[in-house]
Design an enzyme around this catalytic site. Sequence first.
Site, PDB file in Angstrom:
ATOM      1  N   ASP A   1       0.881  -1.155   0.000  1.00  0.00           N
ATOM      2  CA  ASP A   1       0.000   0.000   0.000  1.00  0.00           C
ATOM      3  C   ASP A   1       0.930   1.220   0.000  1.00  0.00           C
ATOM      4  O   ASP A   1       2.112   1.106   0.324  1.00  0.00           O
ATOM      5  CB  ASP A   1      -0.887  -0.020   1.245  1.00  0.00           C
TER       6      ASP A   1
ATOM      7  N   ASP B   1       0.083   5.116   1.028  1.00  0.00           N
ATOM      8  CA  ASP B   1      -0.062   6.058   2.138  1.00  0.00           C
ATOM      9  C   ASP B   1      -0.107   5.307   3.473  1.00  0.00           C
ATOM     10  O   ASP B   1      -0.942   4.437   3.667  1.00  0.00           O
ATOM     11  CB  ASP B   1      -1.328   6.897   1.970  1.00  0.00           C
TER      12      ASP B   1
END
Length: 185
Positions: free
Chosen positions: A11, A13
């Site tokens: 992922d 952020d």
Amino acid sequence: MTFSKKLVILDRDGVINVDSDAFIKSPDEWIAIPGSLEAIARLNQAGYRVVVASNQSGIGRGLFDMAALNAMHAKMQRAAAAVGGRIDAVFFCPHTADDQCECRKPKPGLLKMIMDRFEIDPSATPVVGDALRDLQAGAVLGFDLHLVLTGKGAKTLAAGGLPEGTKVHEDLKHFALDYLAERDE
């Protein structure tokens, strides 16, 4: 020429860069978490390709446009390269939850696209995230699940309900160290 099937899916952020409840909307707001880019380089040096799978609903919400997202990703690529790392691809969902698309995590669409593109075995491929939705998307397809405690990770762990078999790491640096150490045993 055969490509290595060794792949790690991250992922963005809260895993690679600092997260914000107000969204990361520009390259100036994109700030790497200490050690994250070096972790990507360490994974690359061990023969792993690194791919990002990220919800980017700020586009769907009109908070930033594709040019801004591309500029953020260019900054991320340059910063990774500066420490010897490489991100092979970035897959993202520009939709909001209201769009009911298949690519927005926790639905597995982004991860399915990565599986198809890179011809990987999900059970041999780690998905690293800081939010339950990252893990849920990976669990549906049988990925090896890893939670980092940066970003939303500490709150995610405290809330409980993690998919079975999820491994927990302090941050991306510690994921890389732990994961690669397991492979060397």
